[in-house]
Design a protein around this motif. Structure first.
Motif, PDB file in Angstrom:
ATOM      1  N   TYR A 201       0.714  -1.063   0.051  1.00  0.00           N
ATOM      2  CA  TYR A 201       0.072  -0.030  -0.049  1.00  0.00           C
ATOM      3  C   TYR A 201       0.790   1.140   0.016  1.00  0.00           C
ATOM      4  CZ  TYR A 201      -4.071  -2.959   1.032  1.00  0.00           C
ATOM      5  OH  TYR A 201      -5.056  -3.666   0.799  1.00  0.00           O
ATOM      6  N   SER A 202       0.267   2.171  -0.589  1.00  0.00           N
ATOM      7  CA  SER A 202       1.245   3.586  -0.606  1.00  0.00           C
ATOM      8  C   SER A 202      -0.008   4.391  -0.034  1.00  0.00           C
ATOM      9  CB  SER A 202       1.537   3.992  -1.968  1.00  0.00           C
ATOM     10  OG  SER A 202       2.280   3.218  -2.538  1.00  0.00           O
ATOM     11  N   THR A 203       0.800   5.888   0.136  1.00  0.00           N
ATOM     12  CA  THR A 203      -0.131   6.897   0.682  1.00  0.00           C
ATOM     13  C   THR A 203      -0.353   8.011  -0.358  1.00  0.00           C
ATOM     14  OG1 THR A 203       0.747   6.459   2.851  1.00  0.00           O
ATOM     15  CG2 THR A 203      -0.192   8.455   2.520  1.00  0.00           C
ATOM     16  N   VAL A 204      -1.450   8.704  -0.465  1.00  0.00           N
ATOM     17  CA  VAL A 204      -1.733   9.972  -1.432  1.00  0.00           C
ATOM     18  C   VAL A 204      -1.976  11.094  -0.483  1.00  0.00           C
ATOM     19  CG1 VAL A 204      -4.128   9.124  -1.859  1.00  0.00           C
ATOM     20  CG2 VAL A 204      -3.035  10.631  -3.332  1.00  0.00           C
ATOM     21  N   LEU A 205      -1.341  12.184  -0.841  1.00  0.00           N
ATOM     22  CA  LEU A 205      -1.686  13.451   0.006  1.00  0.00           C
ATOM     23  C   LEU A 205      -2.362  14.292  -0.916  1.00  0.00           C
ATOM     24  CD1 LEU A 205       1.603  13.688   1.785  1.00  0.00           C
ATOM     25  CD2 LEU A 205      -0.124  12.517   2.549  1.00  0.00           C
ATOM     26  N   THR A 206      -3.529  14.965  -0.287  1.00  0.00           N
ATOM     27  CA  THR A 206      -4.222  15.725  -1.219  1.00  0.00           C
ATOM     28  C   THR A 206      -4.456  17.037  -0.336  1.00  0.00           C
ATOM     29  OG1 THR A 206      -6.403  14.977  -0.306  1.00  0.00           O
ATOM     30  CG2 THR A 206      -5.471  14.161  -2.321  1.00  0.00           C
TER      31      THR A 206
ATOM     32  N   ARG B 111      -6.710  18.801  -5.167  1.00  0.00           N
ATOM     33  CA  ARG B 111      -5.544  18.336  -6.027  1.00  0.00           C
ATOM     34  C   ARG B 111      -4.634  17.425  -5.205  1.00  0.00           C
ATOM     35  NH1 ARG B 111      -1.410  21.783  -4.555  1.00  0.00           N
ATOM     36  NH2 ARG B 111      -1.696  23.502  -3.585  1.00  0.00           N
ATOM     37  N   VAL B 112      -3.726  16.583  -5.902  1.00  0.00           N
ATOM     38  CA  VAL B 112      -2.839  15.540  -5.210  1.00  0.00           C
ATOM     39  C   VAL B 112      -1.551  16.490  -5.001  1.00  0.00           C
ATOM     40  CG1 VAL B 112      -1.633  13.667  -5.451  1.00  0.00           C
ATOM     41  CG2 VAL B 112      -3.924  13.464  -6.300  1.00  0.00           C
ATOM     42  N   VAL B 113      -1.212  16.602  -3.820  1.00  0.00           N
ATOM     43  CA  VAL B 113       0.171  17.344  -3.819  1.00  0.00           C
ATOM     44  C   VAL B 113       1.384  16.219  -3.603  1.00  0.00           C
ATOM     45  CG1 VAL B 113      -1.019  19.302  -2.557  1.00  0.00           C
ATOM     46  CG2 VAL B 113      -0.280  17.220  -1.328  1.00  0.00           C
ATOM     47  N   ASP B 114       1.379  15.009  -3.164  1.00  0.00           N
ATOM     48  CA  ASP B 114       2.330  14.205  -3.077  1.00  0.00           C
ATOM     49  C   ASP B 114       1.812  12.760  -3.060  1.00  0.00           C
ATOM     50  OD1 ASP B 114       5.128  13.156  -3.392  1.00  0.00           O
ATOM     51  OD2 ASP B 114       6.007  14.546  -1.870  1.00  0.00           O
ATOM     52  N   VAL B 115       2.626  11.740  -3.316  1.00  0.00           N
ATOM     53  CA  VAL B 115       2.586  10.257  -3.005  1.00  0.00           C
ATOM     54  C   VAL B 115       3.620   9.681  -2.522  1.00  0.00           C
ATOM     55  CG1 VAL B 115       2.008   8.296  -4.310  1.00  0.00           C
ATOM     56  CG2 VAL B 115       0.967  10.241  -5.014  1.00  0.00           C
ATOM     57  N   LEU B 116       3.412   9.056  -1.246  1.00  0.00           N
ATOM     58  CA  LEU B 116       4.399   8.369  -0.567  1.00  0.00           C
ATOM     59  C   LEU B 116       4.591   6.829  -0.755  1.00  0.00           C
ATOM     60  CD1 LEU B 116       3.801  10.338   2.926  1.00  0.00           C
ATOM     61  CD2 LEU B 116       5.264  10.682   0.951  1.00  0.00           C
ATOM     62  N   PRO B 117       5.589   6.225  -0.668  1.00  0.00           N
ATOM     63  CA  PRO B 117       5.789   4.789  -0.938  1.00  0.00           C
ATOM     64  C   PRO B 117       5.259   3.973  -0.095  1.00  0.00           C
ATOM     65  CG  PRO B 117       7.791   5.785  -0.279  1.00  0.00           C
ATOM     66  CD  PRO B 117       6.864   6.783  -0.570  1.00  0.00           C
TER      67      PRO B 117
ATOM     68  N   PRO C 274       7.340   7.985   7.020  1.00  0.00           N
ATOM     69  CA  PRO C 274       7.265   8.836   5.833  1.00  0.00           C
ATOM     70  C   PRO C 274       6.357  10.109   5.871  1.00  0.00           C
ATOM     71  CG  PRO C 274       7.215   6.550   5.063  1.00  0.00           C
ATOM     72  CD  PRO C 274       7.139   6.602   6.532  1.00  0.00           C
ATOM     73  N   LEU C 275       5.043   9.620   6.540  1.00  0.00           N
ATOM     74  CA  LEU C 275       4.397  11.101   6.697  1.00  0.00           C
ATOM     75  C   LEU C 275       4.913  12.038   7.631  1.00  0.00           C
ATOM     76  CD1 LEU C 275       1.375  12.268   6.084  1.00  0.00           C
ATOM     77  CD2 LEU C 275       0.700  10.809   7.901  1.00  0.00           C
ATOM     78  N   ALA C 276       5.545  11.611   8.759  1.00  0.00           N
ATOM     79  CA  ALA C 276       5.913  12.488   9.624  1.00  0.00           C
ATOM     80  C   ALA C 276       7.171  13.147   8.722  1.00  0.00           C
ATOM     81  CB  ALA C 276       6.518  11.674  10.732  1.00  0.00           C
ATOM     82  N   ALA C 277       7.921  12.774   8.141  1.00  0.00           N
ATOM     83  CA  ALA C 277       9.176  13.271   7.601  1.00  0.00           C
ATOM     84  C   ALA C 277       8.775  14.181   6.379  1.00  0.00           C
ATOM     85  CB  ALA C 277       9.738  12.320   7.012  1.00  0.00           C
ATOM     86  N   TRP C 278       7.698  13.921   5.776  1.00  0.00           N
ATOM     87  CA  TRP C 278       6.939  14.807   4.896  1.00  0.00           C
ATOM     88  C   TRP C 278       6.346  16.234   5.506  1.00  0.00           C
ATOM     89  CZ3 TRP C 278       2.472  17.495   3.410  1.00  0.00           C
ATOM     90  CH2 TRP C 278       2.485  17.892   2.045  1.00  0.00           C
ATOM     91  N   LEU C 279       5.664  16.150   6.498  1.00  0.00           N
ATOM     92  CA  LEU C 279       5.269  17.153   7.347  1.00  0.00           C
ATOM     93  C   LEU C 279       6.198  17.951   7.935  1.00  0.00           C
ATOM     94  CD1 LEU C 279       2.264  15.329   9.010  1.00  0.00           C
ATOM     95  CD2 LEU C 279       2.006  16.723   7.358  1.00  0.00           C
ATOM     96  N   ASP C 280       7.153  17.368   8.197  1.00  0.00           N
ATOM     97  CA  ASP C 280       8.652  17.953   8.880  1.00  0.00           C
ATOM     98  C   ASP C 280       9.097  18.718   7.653  1.00  0.00           C
ATOM     99  OD1 ASP C 280      10.279  18.528  11.004  1.00  0.00           O
ATOM    100  OD2 ASP C 280      11.738  17.810   9.678  1.00  0.00           O
TER     101      ASP C 280
END
Length: 497
Positions: A141-146, A152-158, A164-170
């Motif tokens: 499974y992967s994660t989609v951020l909108t 709109r889709v802003v990014d997709v995490l592997p 990975p979500l905590a790192a993206w928010l940081d």
């Protein structure tokens, strides 16, 4: 004049009535594309129309033209068309379309051009939606951020892990509200990445979780769904007596009217002094028929005398009717089943009774509702149920007090969700916990562990609707790639489509 934002071109004059502008370069020297040496000698001049496709020349070259890469890129329209085809159809399907359009481009060319495109630039959304989607269902499974505000889709995490979500928010500060599902990894990643952000549990996932809990509760009380049916075993009993019937219901019909008239006529002629033989000769009836009416005190007695005689098949008729309603109409098979139970019946008896069942417009008993059907009745709005569904639900709730209690809890949660009454959720959780209903009790206790996010989801207007729309679009892209693309290509197509 000079084009705004372009410092390498100077417009000399506006020519013709079509808005065409003549321009020339401002650079005093240019570098050779092959060796990189700079030259300030002008060998020749040429005109360039931006709508034409430029043609390359072979190497080595002695002269070269000054390029205008920011204004007129080589093969601009050709490359742009291939990029659009690659983004829309990916590899093989895009190559087939390109061939129809006259472009000599293979599937790998389209994929390379799509992968070479830069990621779209975006500003950090204030309201972020987080949801997962399956790369390989049940395994990866992967994660989609909108961006919830502009969908709109802003990014997709592997992955869908918390890290990975905590790192993206940081890396992207500025998120104030996070709309997510009930996954614990997303809750942990949001707490680690943005501790001060408000987390909102999605209402759709809450109602979906309630539906699963209700199904568990209904499955635990599946015996209450079964309608009273005939016994499935053969029970030999005494054939019904041929005496008086058990009820006094008066029959109706044309035959009954004829019986009434004949009985009244015979008794009237007897009262006038006529004998039975004289009445028979006058009416053209048989003497036994006249005597039967004459001996009957009431006309109803003539109908009772015409009832069929008892048969050895009578005790087994309920079994045959039940098996016929289940779909078994084979006389041979039914006769074999009765003989196996030592029933004193013949093949002709069974055949005659099955023929009667086939010709009679009898209605089969209604099938009991299924475990999947009753939760649908309970979780749908009453106005959306048909009359038949409402009647079936009422019968089930009357038969099972536990399911009636569960229906009350479902209605209470629906009122909280639709009325945004999140402040009353703790009282609802306590009531469900006290009822000790299977499935619902576990669901209520699970809400208590994530109470702040659930309360916000049942109070605020924010939801994960944009996440679900993005996941649906991702499913379409996945079908185009047929599972052969890696994550990088899938992410590129998701971001750029």
């Amino acid at each position: 004049m000079v084009f705004e934002g372009i410092d390498e071109v100077e417009v000399e004059a506006v020519t013709t009535a079509f808005g065409t502008m003549a321009a020339k370069g401002r650079a005093t020297a240019a570098a050779c594309p092959d060796c990189g040496r700079c030259s300030d000698r002008v060998h020749d001049r040429y005109q360039r129309r931006l709508k034409d496709l430029p043609l390359s020349t072979g190497c080595p070259r002695r002269t070269f033209a000054e390029p205008f890469s920011r204004l007129a890129a080589p093969y601009a329209r050709f490359n742009h068309a291939l990029e659009r085809v690659g983004l829309a159809l990916a590899g093989r399907a895009g190559a087939r379309l390109a061939a129809q359009l006259g472009f000599d481009a293979g599937r790998m060319t389209l994929l390379r051009r799509s992968m070479a495109l830069p990621d779209p630039r975006f500003s950090t959304p204030r309201v972020l939606g987080v949801d997962d989607f399956a790369i390989r269902r049940g395994q990866t499974y992967s994660t989609v951020l909108t961006s919830v505000e502009d969908h709109r889709v802003v990014d997709v995490l592997p992955t869908r892990a918390a890290g990975p979500l905590a790192a993206w928010l940081d890396r992207h500060p500025g998120v104030e509200i996070i709309c997510r599902d009930r996954a614990g990894a997303y809750a942990e990643g949001a707490r680690r990445g943005v501790p001060d952000a408000l987390q909102v549990a999605d209402r759709f996932h809450l109602w979906q979780g309630l539906g699963r809990a209700v199904e568990t509760c209904v499955a635990a009380h599946r015996d209450c769904l079964r309608n009273p049916t005939l016994s499935g075993t053969l029970q030999q009993g005494t054939p019904p007596a041929s005496g008086q019937p058990q009820d006094d219901t008066e029959p109706v019909g044309r035959r009954v009217e004829r019986k009434k008239a004949a009985h009244a006529l015979v008794h009237e002629m007897l009262a006038q002094g006529h004998s039975g033989g004289a009445i028979a000769r006058h009416l053209g009836w048989g003497l036994n028929t006249v005597l039967r009416y004459a001996n009957a005190a009431r006309w109803q007695d003539t109908i009772r005398e015409n009832r069929s005689r008892p048969s050895r098949l009578d005790p087994y008729k309920p079994y045959l009717e039940r098996r016929f309603a289940e779909g078994c109409a084979s006389v041979t098979r039914l006769h074999r089943e009765l003989v196996a139970e030592q029933a004193p019946v013949t093949y002709g008896m069974v055949r005659a009774h099955i023929a009667t069942l086939r010709s009679a417009p009898s209605e089969a008993p209604p099938r009991p509702p299924t475990v999947r059907q009753v939760p649908g009745w309970l979780t749908r709005h009453p106005a959306a149920l048909s009359e038949e569904d409402r009647a079936g639900l009422k019968e089930v709730l009357t038969r099972c007090p536990e399911l009636d209690m569960a229906a009350g809890h479902v209605r209470g949660f629906g009122e909280i969700l639709s009325g945004r009454l999140g402040v009353t959720l703790p009282a609802w959780i306590d009531a469900v916990d006290a009822s000790r209903l299977p499935g619902l009790t576990g669901f209520a206790l699970h809400l208590r562990r994530d109470l702040d996010a659930v309360t916000a989801g049942l109070t605020l207007d924010w939801s994960s609707g944009s996440n679900e729309g993005a996941v649906n679009r991702i499913k379409k892209i996945k079908r185009q790639l047929y599972g052969r693309a890696g994550f990088d290509l899938l992410r590129k197509l998701i971001l750029l489509q």
